[in-house]
Write an enzyme that holds these catalytic residues in place. Structure first.
Site, PDB file in Angstrom:
ATOM      1  CG  LEU A  20      17.183  24.769 -12.934  1.00 15.87           C
ATOM      2  CD1 LEU A  20      16.489  26.052 -11.456  1.00 15.87           C
ATOM      3  CD2 LEU A  20      18.314  24.862 -12.585  1.00 15.87           C
ATOM      4  N   GLY A  21      15.806  20.428 -12.235  1.00 23.95           N
ATOM      5  CA  GLY A  21      15.262  19.628 -11.382  1.00 23.95           C
ATOM      6  C   GLY A  21      13.349  19.546 -11.128  1.00 23.95           C
ATOM      7  CD  GLU A  22      10.280  15.286 -11.881  1.00 20.97           C
ATOM      8  OE1 GLU A  22      10.727  14.841 -13.066  1.00 20.97           O
ATOM      9  OE2 GLU A  22       9.087  14.316 -11.811  1.00 20.97           O
ATOM     10  N   GLY A  23      10.470  18.369  -8.450  1.00 23.68           N
ATOM     11  CA  GLY A  23       9.785  18.472  -7.358  1.00 23.68           C
ATOM     12  C   GLY A  23       8.814  17.483  -7.131  1.00 23.68           C
ATOM     13  CB  THR A  24       6.269  17.938  -3.855  1.00 23.93           C
ATOM     14  OG1 THR A  24       7.371  17.106  -3.660  1.00 23.93           O
ATOM     15  CG2 THR A  24       4.856  16.868  -3.585  1.00 23.93           C
ATOM     16  N   GLY A  26       5.855  19.655  -9.407  1.00 29.41           N
ATOM     17  CA  GLY A  26       6.678  19.718 -11.045  1.00 29.41           C
ATOM     18  C   GLY A  26       7.899  19.995 -11.103  1.00 29.41           C
ATOM     19  CB  VAL A  28      12.461  23.810 -11.275  1.00 26.49           C
ATOM     20  CG1 VAL A  28      12.674  25.211 -10.822  1.00 26.49           C
ATOM     21  CG2 VAL A  28      11.292  23.362 -10.047  1.00 26.49           C
ATOM     22  CE  LYS A  44       5.214  22.066 -18.249  1.00 22.51           C
ATOM     23  NZ  LYS A  44       6.154  21.694 -19.284  1.00 22.51           N
ATOM     24  CG  ASP A 136       8.131  19.723   2.060  1.00 26.45           C
ATOM     25  OD1 ASP A 136       8.224  18.431   2.762  1.00 26.45           O
ATOM     26  OD2 ASP A 136       7.999  19.765   0.568  1.00 26.45           O
TER      27      ASP A 136
HETATM   28  N1  LIG Z   1      15.228  29.022  -7.531  1.00 24.37           N
HETATM   29  C1  LIG Z   1      15.728  28.071  -7.751  1.00 24.37           C
HETATM   30  N2  LIG Z   1      16.708  28.376  -7.858  1.00 24.37           N
HETATM   31  C2  LIG Z   1      17.663  27.913  -8.519  1.00 24.37           C
HETATM   32  N3  LIG Z   1      17.087  26.512  -8.573  1.00 24.37           N
HETATM   33  C3  LIG Z   1      16.004  26.024  -7.660  1.00 24.37           C
HETATM   34  C4  LIG Z   1      15.056  27.195  -6.808  1.00 24.37           C
HETATM   35  N4  LIG Z   1      13.693  26.599  -7.287  1.00 24.37           N
HETATM   36  C5  LIG Z   1      13.743  25.147  -7.142  1.00 24.37           C
HETATM   37  N5  LIG Z   1      15.399  24.879  -7.846  1.00 24.37           N
HETATM   38  C6  LIG Z   1      15.668  23.172  -8.666  1.00 24.37           C
HETATM   39  O1  LIG Z   1      14.938  23.150  -8.902  1.00 24.37           O
HETATM   40  C7  LIG Z   1      14.776  21.878  -8.553  1.00 24.37           C
HETATM   41  C8  LIG Z   1      13.147  20.821  -8.408  1.00 24.37           C
HETATM   42  O2  LIG Z   1      13.048  21.787  -6.774  1.00 24.37           O
HETATM   43  P1  LIG Z   1      11.769  21.660  -6.725  1.00 24.37           P
HETATM   44  O3  LIG Z   1      11.443  22.981  -5.109  1.00 24.37           O
HETATM   45  O4  LIG Z   1      10.232  21.409  -7.433  1.00 24.37           O
HETATM   46  O5  LIG Z   1      11.586  20.092  -5.639  1.00 24.37           O
HETATM   47  P2  LIG Z   1      12.876  19.591  -4.612  1.00 24.37           P
HETATM   48  O6  LIG Z   1      12.498  20.591  -3.476  1.00 24.37           O
HETATM   49  O7  LIG Z   1      13.987  19.397  -5.398  1.00 24.37           O
HETATM   50  O8  LIG Z   1      12.068  18.611  -4.191  1.00 24.37           O
HETATM   51  P3  LIG Z   1      10.327  18.421  -2.733  1.00 24.37           P
HETATM   52  O9  LIG Z   1       9.086  19.468  -4.113  1.00 24.37           O
HETATM   53  O10 LIG Z   1      10.116  17.136  -2.620  1.00 24.37           O
HETATM   54  O11 LIG Z   1      10.822  19.682  -2.574  1.00 24.37           O
HETATM   55  C9  LIG Z   1      15.644  21.128  -7.145  1.00 24.37           C
HETATM   56  O12 LIG Z   1      16.768  20.714  -7.986  1.00 24.37           O
HETATM   57  C10 LIG Z   1      15.976  22.614  -7.076  1.00 24.37           C
HETATM   58  O13 LIG Z   1      17.440  23.063  -6.103  1.00 24.37           O
END
Ligand SMILES: Nc1ncnc2c1ncn2[C@@H]1O[C@H](COP(=O)(O)OP(=O)(O)OP(=O)(O)O)[C@@H](O)[C@H]1O
Length: 408
Positions: A20-24, A26, A28, A44, A136
């Site tokens: 779905l994407g990657e955040g701070t 790891g 997702v 993860k 955050d």
């Molecule tokens: N519960 C969820 N359902 C659907 N998509 C999700 C969920 N949690 C996270 N995502 C998606 O996964 C991706 C990564 O999310 P994550 O929260 O790890 O990082 P972020 O919010 O993009 O950045 P940061 O970690 O800097 O806040 C994003 O595109 C987010 O929309």
């Protein structure tokens, strides 16, 4: 009692789908919970080279998050270690507030803005009551479900895994939501930092663009001063004691109305109270919820009627049938991400383990985390090799009981 072998419970439970994407913290994944047929999102988190895996403070915090059940907080349904990573399982959400704000096809009425802000503050209020700060807050951490409910995500992760370091370009935006006391380097901050961030989100809903877009911490302060005037010691007496405080040239505040020409008087009054410089004087989340802005007309829109972006087209995958064996899909392309070396979490995170379609085989093989965590005492999915002896366990439990009674 279930006749399922508990050691296999996690093993066959989650079937991984696309990233779905990657955040701070790891990557997702979208996944199917084969036990319920529900779609979930699995975060993860790389544990790095730490031999001892997740520390007990982190586990205590994870347990706390698991217990935080509220319509406006994303539900953490499960947590388990697997192949040196900690997996946090959340309910799956369709979209987020950033997508709503950026979508030019969406018109947000004053009642819609009120509804999105109210849900944000309701989620925050529950967390602040339990002494958890978000730290955050930003629109893409406010997820939106199929019924329009807005839910706070990434709650408490900063406290568990360390404050995110903004080394990556996609993360620098978080600066725009930082309270002035953080920009002045305070180490002792409270729930006011989340109120400031919520105010920035409120402003962004009104303007349909980020309000204070600083390009560095100094520039961020400059943007704040340009909007609200340079803070004086009569407004904020403790400012002079902040670690990174330096005197800035005085600039007066323009009228708030000139920055938000379309906002109602009630909206402006609440905004100015949320944007108060002195965190001791800044309105609390609970007080904000009680502000007349929320009880005056127009009343907040019913979440189900809120405008949302058109649903993304699903990739074609066969429907999951819990009575058939799981369909194995190709893992996503391997990608690498350098994790910031802080709080013991360091190294290079490899995403998309080649044999990782079934998330969590629970064998404990190659799994440093499972050698050190007794998840069962936290009410989480147990790994199959708990190694805490009973003396350690009762000592730890006593310690946790004590810590739970003492808000930090
Ligand atoms: N519960 C969820 N359902 C659907 N998509 C999700 C969920 N949690 C996270 N995502 C998606 O996964 C991706 C990564 O999310 P994550 O929260 O790890 O990082 P972020 O919010 O993009 O950045 P940061 O970690 O800097 O806040 C994003 O595109 C987010 O929309």
């Amino acid at each position: 009692m279930s006749d399922v072998d508990p050691s296999k419970k996690v093993a066959d439970r989650y079937l991984r789908r696309e990233v779905l994407g990657e955040g701070t913290y790891g990557v997702v994944y979208k996944a199917i919970d084969t036990k319920t047929g529900q779609t979930v999102a699995i975060k993860k988190i790389r544990l790095g080279k730490q031999k001892e895996g997740v520390n007990f403070t982190a586990l205590r915090e994870i347990k706390l998050l698991k217990e935080l059940k509220d319509p406006n907080i994303i539900e953490l349904t499960d947590a388990f270690p697997h192949k040196g990573n900690l997996h946090l399982v959340f309910e799956f959400m369709e979209t987020d507030l950033e997508a709503v704000i950026r979508d030019r096809n969406i018109f947000l009425s004053p009642a819609d803005i009120k509804s999105y802000l109210q849900m944000t503050l309701k989620g925050l209020a529950i967390c602040h009551k339990k002494w958890v700060l978000h730290r955050d807050m930003k629109p893409n951490n406010l997820l939106i479900g199929p019924n329009g409910q807005l839910k706070l995500a990434d709650f408490g992760l900063a406290r568990i895994f360390g404050s995110p370091e903004r080394r990556f370009t996609h993360q620098v935006f978080a600066r725009w939501y930082r309270a002035p006391e953080l920009l002045f380097g305070t180490k002792q901050y409270g729930s006011g930092v989340d109120v400031w961030a919520a105010a920035c989100i409120f402003a962004e809903l009104l303007l349909r663009r980020p309000f204070l877009q600083g390009s560095s911490d100094i520039d961020q302060l400059g943007k704040i001063f340009a909007a609200f005037g340079t803070p004086t010691t009569s407004q904020w007496p403790d400012i002079v004691y902040l670690p990174d405080y330096v005197e800035y040239q005085y600039v007066p505040a323009p009228p708030l109305r000139s920055l938000f020409p379309m906002a109602s008087d009630d909206a402006l009054d609440l905004l100015s109270k949320m944007f108060t410089y002195d965190p001791k004087v800044r309105i609390s989340v609970q007080q904000a919820l009680e502000h007349r802005y929320f009880s005056s007309v127009p009343l907040p829109t019913d979440p189900e009627k809120l405008p949302r972006p058109a649903p993304k087209k699903e990739p074609k995958v066969p429907d999951f049938n819990p009575h058939e064996g799981p369909t194995v899909l190709s893992p996503p392309r391997k990608s690498r991400r350098v994790m910031p070396g802080r709080d013991g979490f360091e190294g290079i995170a490899l995403q998309g383990d080649k044999d990782d379609n079934n998330v969590g085989d629970n064998t404990g093989k190659n799994d440093p985390a499972s050698t050190s965590i007794d998840f069962s005492i936290f009410g989480l999915q147990p790994p199959n090799r708990p190694t805490i002896n009973s003396a350690d366990r009762s000592h730890l439990k006593r310690k946790l009981d004590l810590e739970f009674q003492q808000p930090e």
